[in-house]
Motif scaffolding. Structure first.
Motif, PDB file in Angstrom:
ATOM      1  N   LEU A  13       0.951  12.355   8.140  1.00 38.58           N
ATOM      2  CA  LEU A  13       0.747  12.413   6.691  1.00 38.58           C
ATOM      3  C   LEU A  13       1.987  11.938   5.940  1.00 38.58           C
ATOM      4  CD1 LEU A  13      -1.118  15.829   6.287  1.00 38.58           C
ATOM      5  CD2 LEU A  13      -2.080  13.547   5.957  1.00 38.58           C
ATOM      6  N   LEU A  14       3.162  12.328   6.414  1.00 31.79           N
ATOM      7  CA  LEU A  14       4.393  11.971   5.708  1.00 31.79           C
ATOM      8  C   LEU A  14       4.902  10.575   6.032  1.00 31.79           C
ATOM      9  CD1 LEU A  14       6.262  15.383   5.988  1.00 31.79           C
ATOM     10  CD2 LEU A  14       5.093  14.427   3.986  1.00 31.79           C
ATOM     11  N   SER A  15       4.527  10.047   7.187  1.00 33.76           N
ATOM     12  CA  SER A  15       5.023   8.715   7.553  1.00 33.76           C
ATOM     13  C   SER A  15       4.117   7.600   7.051  1.00 33.76           C
ATOM     14  CB  SER A  15       5.205   8.614   9.068  1.00 33.76           C
ATOM     15  OG  SER A  15       3.944   8.732   9.706  1.00 33.76           O
ATOM     16  N   ASN A  16       2.984   7.944   6.480  1.00 33.77           N
ATOM     17  CA  ASN A  16       2.079   6.943   5.933  1.00 33.77           C
ATOM     18  C   ASN A  16       2.143   6.955   4.410  1.00 33.77           C
ATOM     19  OD1 ASN A  16       0.357   5.534   8.037  1.00 33.77           O
ATOM     20  ND2 ASN A  16       0.277   7.659   8.737  1.00 33.77           N
ATOM     21  N   ASN A  17       1.395   6.019   3.828  1.00 33.95           N
ATOM     22  CA  ASN A  17       1.289   5.940   2.382  1.00 33.95           C
ATOM     23  C   ASN A  17       0.701   7.243   1.843  1.00 33.95           C
ATOM     24  OD1 ASN A  17       0.943   4.940  -0.228  1.00 33.95           O
ATOM     25  ND2 ASN A  17       0.540   2.889   0.578  1.00 33.95           N
ATOM     26  N   PRO A  18       1.040   7.644   0.623  1.00 30.77           N
ATOM     27  CA  PRO A  18       0.518   8.909   0.084  1.00 30.77           C
ATOM     28  C   PRO A  18      -1.015   8.997   0.056  1.00 30.77           C
ATOM     29  CG  PRO A  18       2.314   8.136  -1.284  1.00 30.77           C
ATOM     30  CD  PRO A  18       2.031   7.055  -0.282  1.00 30.77           C
ATOM     31  N   ASN A  19      -1.698   7.856  -0.031  1.00 30.80           N
ATOM     32  CA  ASN A  19      -3.160   7.937  -0.063  1.00 30.80           C
ATOM     33  C   ASN A  19      -3.759   8.253   1.311  1.00 30.80           C
ATOM     34  OD1 ASN A  19      -3.136   5.513   1.323  1.00 30.80           O
ATOM     35  ND2 ASN A  19      -3.882   4.292  -0.387  1.00 30.80           N
ATOM     36  N   PHE A  20      -2.926   8.348   2.325  1.00 26.31           N
ATOM     37  CA  PHE A  20      -3.393   8.694   3.673  1.00 26.31           C
ATOM     38  C   PHE A  20      -4.041  10.089   3.682  1.00 26.31           C
ATOM     39  CE2 PHE A  20      -2.691  10.044   8.132  1.00 26.31           C
ATOM     40  CZ  PHE A  20      -3.263   8.962   8.788  1.00 26.31           C
ATOM     41  N   ILE A  21      -3.578  10.962   2.790  1.00 27.80           N
ATOM     42  CA  ILE A  21      -4.127  12.321   2.748  1.00 27.80           C
ATOM     43  C   ILE A  21      -5.593  12.304   2.323  1.00 27.80           C
ATOM     44  CG2 ILE A  21      -3.484  12.946   0.375  1.00 27.80           C
ATOM     45  CD1 ILE A  21      -2.566  15.677   1.666  1.00 27.80           C
ATOM     46  N   TYR A  22      -5.997  11.310   1.494  1.00 27.03           N
ATOM     47  CA  TYR A  22      -7.411  11.209   1.107  1.00 27.03           C
ATOM     48  C   TYR A  22      -8.271  10.949   2.344  1.00 27.03           C
ATOM     49  CZ  TYR A  22      -5.623  10.614  -3.660  1.00 27.03           C
ATOM     50  OH  TYR A  22      -4.995  10.782  -4.857  1.00 27.03           O
ATOM     51  N   PHE A  23      -7.774  10.088   3.208  1.00 27.85           N
ATOM     52  CA  PHE A  23      -8.525   9.776   4.422  1.00 27.85           C
ATOM     53  C   PHE A  23      -8.554  10.984   5.360  1.00 27.85           C
ATOM     54  CE2 PHE A  23      -7.188   5.607   2.862  1.00 27.85           C
ATOM     55  CZ  PHE A  23      -8.416   4.984   2.797  1.00 27.85           C
ATOM     56  N   ALA A  24      -7.475  11.765   5.365  1.00 29.43           N
ATOM     57  CA  ALA A  24      -7.443  12.974   6.196  1.00 29.43           C
ATOM     58  C   ALA A  24      -8.490  13.969   5.706  1.00 29.43           C
ATOM     59  CB  ALA A  24      -6.055  13.602   6.176  1.00 29.43           C
ATOM     60  N   ALA A  25      -8.583  14.138   4.388  1.00 26.40           N
ATOM     61  CA  ALA A  25      -9.581  15.062   3.829  1.00 26.40           C
ATOM     62  C   ALA A  25     -10.994  14.564   4.143  1.00 26.40           C
ATOM     63  CB  ALA A  25      -9.382  15.197   2.322  1.00 26.40           C
ATOM     64  N   ALA A  26     -11.223  13.271   3.974  1.00 27.75           N
ATOM     65  CA  ALA A  26     -12.553  12.717   4.258  1.00 27.75           C
ATOM     66  C   ALA A  26     -12.890  12.857   5.740  1.00 27.75           C
ATOM     67  CB  ALA A  26     -12.610  11.251   3.825  1.00 27.75           C
ATOM     68  N   ALA A  27     -11.913  12.592   6.621  1.00 25.31           N
ATOM     69  CA  ALA A  27     -12.156  12.710   8.061  1.00 25.31           C
ATOM     70  C   ALA A  27     -12.471  14.150   8.436  1.00 25.31           C
ATOM     71  CB  ALA A  27     -10.932  12.207   8.839  1.00 25.31           C
ATOM     72  N   TYR A  28     -11.801  15.106   7.798  1.00 21.43           N
ATOM     73  CA  TYR A  28     -12.059  16.531   8.058  1.00 21.43           C
ATOM     74  C   TYR A  28     -13.494  16.884   7.675  1.00 21.43           C
ATOM     75  CZ  TYR A  28     -11.352  21.579   8.134  1.00 21.43           C
ATOM     76  OH  TYR A  28     -11.447  22.921   8.414  1.00 21.43           O
ATOM     77  N   LEU A  29     -13.909  16.439   6.500  1.00 23.50           N
ATOM     78  CA  LEU A  29     -15.273  16.728   6.040  1.00 23.50           C
ATOM     79  C   LEU A  29     -16.316  16.056   6.929  1.00 23.50           C
ATOM     80  CD1 LEU A  29     -14.730  16.444   2.187  1.00 23.50           C
ATOM     81  CD2 LEU A  29     -15.006  18.530   3.540  1.00 23.50           C
ATOM     82  N   ILE A  30     -16.020  14.842   7.361  1.00 27.11           N
ATOM     83  CA  ILE A  30     -16.948  14.135   8.265  1.00 27.11           C
ATOM     84  C   ILE A  30     -17.024  14.860   9.603  1.00 27.11           C
ATOM     85  CG2 ILE A  30     -17.264  12.005   9.602  1.00 27.11           C
ATOM     86  CD1 ILE A  30     -16.101  10.504   7.128  1.00 27.11           C
ATOM     87  N   HIS A  31     -15.874  15.297  10.109  1.00 29.31           N
ATOM     88  CA  HIS A  31     -15.829  15.980  11.411  1.00 29.31           C
ATOM     89  C   HIS A  31     -16.671  17.269  11.400  1.00 29.31           C
ATOM     90  CE1 HIS A  31     -14.117  17.013  15.317  1.00 29.31           C
ATOM     91  NE2 HIS A  31     -13.967  18.257  14.856  1.00 29.31           N
ATOM     92  N   PHE A  32     -16.609  18.017  10.291  1.00 30.76           N
ATOM     93  CA  PHE A  32     -17.344  19.284  10.195  1.00 30.76           C
ATOM     94  C   PHE A  32     -18.609  19.170   9.340  1.00 30.76           C
ATOM     95  CE2 PHE A  32     -13.038  20.770  11.266  1.00 30.76           C
ATOM     96  CZ  PHE A  32     -13.336  21.546  12.363  1.00 30.76           C
ATOM     97  N   ARG A  33     -19.121  17.945   9.199  1.00 34.24           N
ATOM     98  CA  ARG A  33     -20.281  17.686   8.354  1.00 34.24           C
ATOM     99  C   ARG A  33     -21.472  18.571   8.691  1.00 34.24           C
ATOM    100  NH1 ARG A  33     -21.730  11.990   9.016  1.00 34.24           N
ATOM    101  NH2 ARG A  33     -22.369  12.751  11.036  1.00 34.24           N
ATOM    102  N   ASP A  34     -21.843  18.653   9.950  1.00 30.48           N
ATOM    103  CA  ASP A  34     -23.034  19.431  10.334  1.00 30.48           C
ATOM    104  C   ASP A  34     -22.889  20.906   9.970  1.00 30.48           C
ATOM    105  OD1 ASP A  34     -24.168  17.122  11.319  1.00 30.48           O
ATOM    106  OD2 ASP A  34     -23.479  17.479  13.380  1.00 30.48           O
ATOM    107  N   ILE A  35     -21.717  21.468  10.222  1.00 30.38           N
ATOM    108  CA  ILE A  35     -21.486  22.882   9.904  1.00 30.38           C
ATOM    109  C   ILE A  35     -21.511  23.092   8.389  1.00 30.38           C
ATOM    110  CG2 ILE A  35     -19.807  24.760  10.037  1.00 30.38           C
ATOM    111  CD1 ILE A  35     -18.828  23.504  12.672  1.00 30.38           C
ATOM    112  N   LEU A  36     -20.876  22.155   7.665  1.00 37.63           N
ATOM    113  CA  LEU A  36     -20.828  22.280   6.205  1.00 37.63           C
ATOM    114  C   LEU A  36     -22.216  22.125   5.587  1.00 37.63           C
ATOM    115  CD1 LEU A  36     -17.564  20.255   5.486  1.00 37.63           C
ATOM    116  CD2 LEU A  36     -17.850  22.730   5.424  1.00 37.63           C
TER     117      LEU A  36
END
Length: 182
Positions: A13-36
């Motif tokens: 997160l810190l070694s990438n561009n600040p917008n990398f956190i948006y992709f982390a949040a989206a990936a988290y939601l995609i990963h737990f999509r079925d449960i959510l």
């Protein structure tokens, strides 16, 4: 996540561009999509998003990078350049607040001040009404007491008048009897 997994994620997160956190949040939601998606309400959804869910950190980081790579350039989040802070004992004064946020905060302060003023005015009116009510209750108590006293005096006067009338009637009867007797 374990401490080492958190450290690994923060490295990326810190070694990438600040917008990398948006992709982390989206990936988290995609990963737990079925449960959510299976959540039956806001409370359950909140619980799922705030608890520590099991996650393979390496696979998760790969999914963040692949999501970022698969995003077309025109759909990428806007990048904001990072500014370095000057080396000193204090942070510089930040004046780059968005006008909308500053205006909204000012309007909220004005609204709260007006509400507080209205509340104080209402409290003053209530205090005045309570004072007037107490004065009226005191006056009514005095009036009731005076009314009772006057009523007692009137009853005493009527009783005396009856006694005087009875005495006069007896005197008249006695005088009539004396006149008849003569």
């Amino acid at each position: 996540l374990a401490k080492t997994e958190w450290l690994k994620l923060w490295d990326h997160l810190l070694s990438n561009n600040p917008n990398f956190i948006y992709f982390a949040a989206a990936a988290y939601l995609i990963h737990f999509r079925d449960i959510l998606m299976a959540a039956r309400g806001e409370q359950e959804l909140t619980m799922l998003l705030t608890r520590n869910n099991p996650l393979n950190i390496n696979k998760f980081i790969r999914s963040i990078y692949s999501l970022r790579q698969a995003t077309p350039p025109d759909k990428m989040p806007k990048e904001y350049p990072l500014e370095t802070l000057p080396k000193s004992d204090m942070y510089p004064v930040f004046q780059g607040f968005p006008k909308v946020a500053v205006d909204a905060a000012r309007l909220e302060r004005e609204r709260l001040l007006e509400a507080e003023t209205n509340l104080l005015n209402r409290k003053q009116v209530i205090a005045q009404l309570q004072k007037q009510t107490e004065e009226l209750e005191t006056q009514q108590a005095v009036w009731e007491h005076e009314k009772g006293r006057l009523s007692t005096i009137e009853e005493d006067r009527r009783a005396r008048m009856r006694l005087e009338e009875d005495a006069m009637l007896q005197d008249r009867v006695r005088m009539d009897n004396l006149e008849k007797a003569e």
